[in-house]
Scaffold this active site. Sequence first.
Site, PDB file in Angstrom:
ATOM      1  CG  HIS A   1       9.464   6.361  48.218  1.00 26.70           C
ATOM      2  ND1 HIS A   1       8.233   5.659  47.266  1.00 26.70           N
ATOM      3  CD2 HIS A   1      10.875   5.643  48.290  1.00 26.70           C
ATOM      4  CE1 HIS A   1       9.607   4.327  47.259  1.00 26.70           C
ATOM      5  NE2 HIS A   1      10.350   4.768  47.494  1.00 26.70           N
ATOM      6  CD  GLU A   2      14.617   7.663  49.225  1.00 25.91           C
ATOM      7  OE1 GLU A   2      14.334   6.895  49.787  1.00 25.91           O
ATOM      8  OE2 GLU A   2      13.730   6.925  47.701  1.00 25.91           O
TER       9      GLU A   2
ATOM     10  CG  HIS B   1      12.673   4.123  51.875  1.00 24.03           C
ATOM     11  ND1 HIS B   1      11.774   2.887  51.859  1.00 24.03           N
ATOM     12  CD2 HIS B   1      12.363   4.086  51.403  1.00 24.03           C
ATOM     13  CE1 HIS B   1      11.247   2.279  51.004  1.00 24.03           C
ATOM     14  NE2 HIS B   1      12.458   3.223  50.625  1.00 24.03           N
TER      15      HIS B   1
END
Length: 369
Positions: free
Chosen positions: A22-23, A26
């Site tokens: 998920h990170e 980003h």
Amino acid sequence: MHDLIRTVLAFSLVLGVLVFIHELGHYLAARWRGVHVEVFSIGFGRPLLRWHDSVGTEWRLCPVPLGGYVRPHGFEGPEDATEEQKAAWQPGRTFHDKPVLSRAIVIMAGPVFNFLLAIVLFTGLFATSGQPHILNQVAQVMPGSAAASAGVEKGDVIVRVGDHTVRDVTDLQSFVSGQADARTTLTVRRNGADQTLPVHIGVAQEQGGDRHGQIGVSFAAEMGKPQSLPHAFVSAIKETWHVSVQTLEGLWQMITGRHSTKDLGGPLRIAQMSGQVAQYGLPSLVSFMALLSINLGLINLFPVPILDGGRLVFYVFEAILGRPVSRRVQEISFQAGFALIAGLFLFSTFNDLSHFGLFQWLASRAGQG
């Protein structure tokens, strides 16, 4: 002790991978849009390990594995930054100076990577082990159950409950769950012909007094053959979409009261399930990770200000109005969002502890005292 160690390791692996991906979404999106990333952290708390890469990003591994974060350079706007922070800004590499589309891409990339992870995991699983299929064909009828009283037999295919046409087993279970104590009919396909059987749907009582309907059957499952990589990829996309739709339908049933909120689990339940699926081997653990990754992606897209979806809503309004949403509105929204998420976390943890029987045990101890 062995089960506890397995649970802790499986939970750390599952959640660590999901948070990292998920990170990473980003992070890569920020790099793509020309934003410098100051910190990439897996977990919370005092860092156990930290190092800097060649572009100046500090990578951290922290002891509390309940999340993580990426801190883009200049994430705080000019109104919130101190003079010291403003002086350290690198021209052209701050988050707040980027166009609204670039900022939206950076925020959206986290959930998107969770869906991509699910597709990758499903693809690998279907290509190596095959895709499991649960059939709405009855494999076993529980003695004394509603189905047994109605005359359901092994091998029957349940096609309708009353006027409701059954799409699949998940649909059947969801519909029956909301029909506790109802008198209706089951239409089954037996030997190529449909038969309609009167049925009185049974009632299952949960801790806390919640009731849900059940008919008392188990279903047959079959494991498909390993698929070619292109076929597995297409199947993985369909499965990811199907799980997403089913998850949202389940959430809507909780909101509308058709399904008990007691089923809402939190980190303790995830830890328990991680340990349980790990004992069944790698395919089960991979499938579980894919399901959790889809859930994480969906949750982060909810329009709650503290989540990615909430920030995307602000960016939509900014694109429409031509200016950012006022600082005051954002502050109030983030406070409300934080309260909502904290409340859900506490509620799900309460559900977990109830599921484990803690409160029943405490009550029994108090009664003994």
